[in-house]
Structure formats: structure tokens, C-alpha cells
Design a protein around this motif. Structure first.
Motif, PDB file in Angstrom:
ATOM      1  N   UNK A  78       0.828  -1.213   0.000  1.00  0.00           N
ATOM      2  CA  UNK A  78       0.000   0.000   0.000  1.00  0.00           C
ATOM      3  C   UNK A  78       0.860   1.260   0.000  1.00  0.00           C
ATOM      4  N   UNK A  79       2.084   1.157   0.573  1.00  0.00           N
ATOM      5  CA  UNK A  79       2.987   2.318   0.575  1.00  0.00           C
ATOM      6  C   UNK A  79       3.483   2.667  -0.828  1.00  0.00           C
ATOM      7  N   UNK A  80       3.536   1.656  -1.704  1.00  0.00           N
ATOM      8  CA  UNK A  80       4.133   1.877  -3.037  1.00  0.00           C
ATOM      9  C   UNK A  80       3.413   2.982  -3.807  1.00  0.00           C
ATOM     10  N   UNK A  81       2.094   3.088  -3.565  1.00  0.00           N
ATOM     11  CA  UNK A  81       1.307   4.038  -4.378  1.00  0.00           C
ATOM     12  C   UNK A  81       1.379   5.457  -3.808  1.00  0.00           C
ATOM     13  N   UNK A  82       1.848   5.569  -2.546  1.00  0.00           N
ATOM     14  CA  UNK A  82       1.729   6.854  -1.854  1.00  0.00           C
ATOM     15  C   UNK A  82       2.871   7.812  -2.192  1.00  0.00           C
ATOM     16  N   UNK A  83       2.483   9.096  -2.520  1.00  0.00           N
ATOM     17  CA  UNK A  83       3.473  10.171  -2.591  1.00  0.00           C
ATOM     18  C   UNK A  83       2.760  11.480  -2.243  1.00  0.00           C
ATOM     19  N   UNK A  84       3.312  12.270  -1.333  1.00  0.00           N
ATOM     20  CA  UNK A  84       2.623  13.504  -0.904  1.00  0.00           C
ATOM     21  C   UNK A  84       2.397  14.495  -2.048  1.00  0.00           C
ATOM     22  N   UNK A  85       3.298  14.507  -3.037  1.00  0.00           N
ATOM     23  CA  UNK A  85       3.128  15.460  -4.143  1.00  0.00           C
ATOM     24  C   UNK A  85       1.969  15.055  -5.053  1.00  0.00           C
ATOM     25  N   UNK A  86       1.699  13.726  -5.102  1.00  0.00           N
ATOM     26  CA  UNK A  86       0.528  13.278  -5.865  1.00  0.00           C
ATOM     27  C   UNK A  86      -0.739  13.784  -5.187  1.00  0.00           C
ATOM     28  N   UNK A  87      -0.789  13.605  -3.865  1.00  0.00           N
ATOM     29  CA  UNK A  87      -1.967  14.054  -3.102  1.00  0.00           C
ATOM     30  C   UNK A  87      -2.151  15.562  -3.247  1.00  0.00           C
ATOM     31  N   UNK A  88      -1.020  16.278  -3.093  1.00  0.00           N
ATOM     32  CA  UNK A  88      -1.062  17.757  -3.175  1.00  0.00           C
ATOM     33  C   UNK A  88      -1.500  18.210  -4.568  1.00  0.00           C
ATOM     34  N   UNK A  89      -0.944  17.583  -5.575  1.00  0.00           N
ATOM     35  CA  UNK A  89      -1.267  17.960  -6.951  1.00  0.00           C
ATOM     36  C   UNK A  89      -2.719  17.695  -7.284  1.00  0.00           C
ATOM     37  N   UNK A  90      -3.246  16.549  -6.808  1.00  0.00           N
ATOM     38  CA  UNK A  90      -4.647  16.202  -7.089  1.00  0.00           C
ATOM     39  C   UNK A  90      -5.584  17.185  -6.403  1.00  0.00           C
ATOM     40  N   UNK A  91      -5.243  17.531  -5.164  1.00  0.00           N
ATOM     41  CA  UNK A  91      -6.083  18.487  -4.416  1.00  0.00           C
ATOM     42  C   UNK A  91      -6.142  19.830  -5.152  1.00  0.00           C
ATOM     43  N   UNK A  92      -4.991  20.254  -5.671  1.00  0.00           N
ATOM     44  CA  UNK A  92      -4.948  21.534  -6.404  1.00  0.00           C
ATOM     45  C   UNK A  92      -5.778  21.454  -7.682  1.00  0.00           C
ATOM     46  N   UNK A  93      -5.644  20.356  -8.428  1.00  0.00           N
ATOM     47  CA  UNK A  93      -6.430  20.182  -9.670  1.00  0.00           C
ATOM     48  C   UNK A  93      -7.915  20.258  -9.361  1.00  0.00           C
ATOM     49  N   UNK A  94      -8.334  19.568  -8.315  1.00  0.00           N
ATOM     50  CA  UNK A  94      -9.775  19.491  -8.004  1.00  0.00           C
ATOM     51  C   UNK A  94     -10.300  20.844  -7.532  1.00  0.00           C
ATOM     52  N   UNK A  95      -9.461  21.546  -6.733  1.00  0.00           N
ATOM     53  CA  UNK A  95      -9.882  22.868  -6.240  1.00  0.00           C
ATOM     54  C   UNK A  95     -10.021  23.831  -7.423  1.00  0.00           C
ATOM     55  N   UNK A  96      -9.082  23.806  -8.342  1.00  0.00           N
ATOM     56  CA  UNK A  96      -9.147  24.707  -9.511  1.00  0.00           C
ATOM     57  C   UNK A  96     -10.327  24.336 -10.405  1.00  0.00           C
ATOM     58  N   UNK A  97     -10.570  23.007 -10.541  1.00  0.00           N
ATOM     59  CA  UNK A  97     -11.680  22.567 -11.381  1.00  0.00           C
ATOM     60  C   UNK A  97     -13.012  23.042 -10.787  1.00  0.00           C
ATOM     61  N   UNK A  98     -13.128  22.915  -9.450  1.00  0.00           N
ATOM     62  CA  UNK A  98     -14.392  23.298  -8.796  1.00  0.00           C
ATOM     63  C   UNK A  98     -14.730  24.762  -9.101  1.00  0.00           C
ATOM     64  N   UNK A  99     -13.682  25.601  -9.208  1.00  0.00           N
ATOM     65  CA  UNK A  99     -13.902  27.031  -9.481  1.00  0.00           C
ATOM     66  C   UNK A  99     -14.555  27.244 -10.843  1.00  0.00           C
ATOM     67  N   UNK A 100     -14.376  26.288 -11.764  1.00  0.00           N
ATOM     68  CA  UNK A 100     -14.960  26.480 -13.095  1.00  0.00           C
ATOM     69  C   UNK A 100     -16.469  26.267 -13.081  1.00  0.00           C
ATOM     70  N   UNK A 101     -16.968  25.586 -12.023  1.00  0.00           N
ATOM     71  CA  UNK A 101     -18.413  25.293 -11.954  1.00  0.00           C
ATOM     72  C   UNK A 101     -18.860  24.291 -13.003  1.00  0.00           C
ATOM     73  N   UNK A 102     -17.922  23.675 -13.693  1.00  0.00           N
ATOM     74  CA  UNK A 102     -18.296  22.724 -14.750  1.00  0.00           C
ATOM     75  C   UNK A 102     -18.353  21.283 -14.206  1.00  0.00           C
ATOM     76  N   UNK A 103     -18.970  20.383 -14.951  1.00  0.00           N
ATOM     77  CA  UNK A 103     -19.008  18.946 -14.612  1.00  0.00           C
ATOM     78  C   UNK A 103     -18.687  18.147 -15.870  1.00  0.00           C
ATOM     79  N   UNK A 104     -18.046  17.017 -15.688  1.00  0.00           N
ATOM     80  CA  UNK A 104     -17.782  16.157 -16.870  1.00  0.00           C
ATOM     81  C   UNK A 104     -18.916  15.133 -16.983  1.00  0.00           C
TER      82      UNK A 104
END
Ligand code: G3P
Length: 217
Positions: free
Chosen positions: A191-217
Motif C-alpha cells: 500500500x505504501x508503493x502508491x503513496x506520494x505527498x506530491x501526488x496528493x497535493x497535486x490532485x487536491x490543487x487540480x480538483x480545487x481549480x476545477x471546482x472554481x470552473x463550476x463545470x461537470x464532466x
């Protein structure tokens, strides 16, 4: 590189098998004792949960006893690999099972000399224990490098290097760099193999920026 899960905990195995990234399972008497379950029952469940090789270790120390126990274990399922210790009796039992087309995992390997014998005995897998060598101040990964180098010299050696006693993700990475065929990994390390803090941080930033667009896929 093949990933085996190093446990007899059927729930952990089922959970990780659902990722589709598990190619087999290894158990040993200590892991079976930790499961608290009947050996044959837990092996049946594991073999049903994972189609790849499932290592089941004999407890006899003489060739005859290993063969008797191994034949019982082999009857559990077609994907059982009989685990025998790297002793002369274990090597003789390995040759017997290999001649009878049953997979064999020769375990408790701590030297290149032992690994050469396992290949000569026709083992399907040899399990060098890297973590336990590290634990006593020796370089476990150096042993993997030696075994992989030696095995590559002989095209008639068909034994796969199954890196065992894995303690952390770097054991997996270094083993892969050396071309080891398999790593058997405790669930927590897998389970540790998949973990990296920069992945978590990067995903959080992508999702926060996406939410600002008000769009949905
Ligand atoms: O199951 C074989 C091997 O992976 C056990 O390793 O050192 O964690 O007991 P260890």
C-alpha cells in the motif's frame, strides 16, 4: 515484475487482489500462525482468491516428510507452490516436486551459493530474505544483485528470483532495477508503493481549480 502478497490474512489478500495487481501469495508457518486459522482452510480461501502461485510451506525437515506434506498441500489447488527450506533435504524434495511438475519455492535463502543449488534443483522460485540480512548488518540487495547476475549466465537456469523479507518500497524498487522476477510484499508495504505527498497535493490543487470552473464532466 510480479507482485506477490506476503501474508495469510485472507481479507488483506482479497482487498489487494481487487486492484488486479497481485500475481500470487506467499505464506510461511509464522504468517499462518498469525492468521489464527486452520492451515488447509486458509490456503483453500487464498487459492480461490488469487489464481497465481500460492506458496504453502512444509514443516517437516526430512525429505520423506517434506514430500508427504507437500503432496497433501499440492492437492488443495492447482496454483499451490510447495515451499521448502534451503537445506539438502529441501533441495531433494524440490527435485522430487519439480520432476512431478509441482511448483516449488525454495525459501530461507541467504547466499548466492544457496541460490545456485536452488536453480540446479529446478526450483520454480528461490526466496532470498533481504530484510533479515539487512537486520544483521549485511546488504540484502547485494545478494539479489549477485543471484540475478549468476542466473543470467546460464540459460538453463529457469528459477525465478522471488525477493522476500521486504521491509520497504525501496527494496521493491532496487529489486526491480536488478531484474528480479518477483517481489513478495507485506500488505502494508504494498500500500505504501502508491503513496506520494506530491501526488496528493497535486490532485487536491487540480480538483480545487476545477471546482472554481463550476463545470461537470
Ligand atoms: O514469507 C517469507 C518472508 O517474506 C518473510 O519475511 O523477514 O518479514 O518474516 P520476514
Amino acid at each position: 515484475m510480479k507482485f506477490f502478497v506476503d501474508t495469510a490474512d485472507i481479507e488483506e489478500i482479497r482487498d489487494l487482489a481487487a486492484t488486479g495487481l497481485v500475481d500470487g501469495v506467499t505464506t510461511n508457518p509464522s504468517l499462518v500462525a498469525k492468521s489464527g486459522r486452520d492451515f488447509f482452510e486458509v490456503l483453500k480461501d487464498i487459492c480461490a482468491a488469487v489464481p497465481g502461485p500460492v506458496s504453502a510451506e512444509v514443516t517437516a525437515t526430512d525429505e520423506g516428510g517434506m514430500i508427504r506434506e507437500g503432496e497433501k498441500l499440492a492437492r488443495i489447488a492447482k496454483n499451490i507452490a510447495i515451499k521448502v527450506p534451503l537445506t539438502w533435504d529441501g533441495l531433494k524434495a524440490c527435485k522430487y516436486f519439480t520432476n512431478h511438475k509441482t511448483m516449488v519455492n525454495v525459501t530461507l535463502c541467504f547466499s548466492a551459493a544457496q541460490a545456485i543449488l536452488a536453480a540446479k534443483a529446478g526450483a520454480t522460485f528461490v526466496s532470498p530474505f533481504v530484510g533479515r540480512l539487512d537486520d544483521v548488518g549485511q546488504d540484502g540487495m547485494q545478494l539479489i544483485a549477485e543471484i540475478c547476475t549468476i542466473y543470467r549466465q546460464y540459460n538453463y537456469f529457469h528459477t525465478e528470483v522471488l525477493v522476500a523479507s521486504v521491509r520497504n518500497p525501496m527494496h521493491v524498487v532496487y529489486a526491480a532495477k536488478m531484474g528480479a522476477h518477483v517481489a513478495t510484499v507485506p500488505p502494508a508495504v504494498l500500500k505504501q508503493l502508491v503513496q506520494h505527498p506530491l501526488t496528493d497535493k497535486g490532485l487536491a490543487t487540480f480538483l480545487a481549480d476545477w471546482q472554481k470552473t463550476g463545470q461537470k464532466i
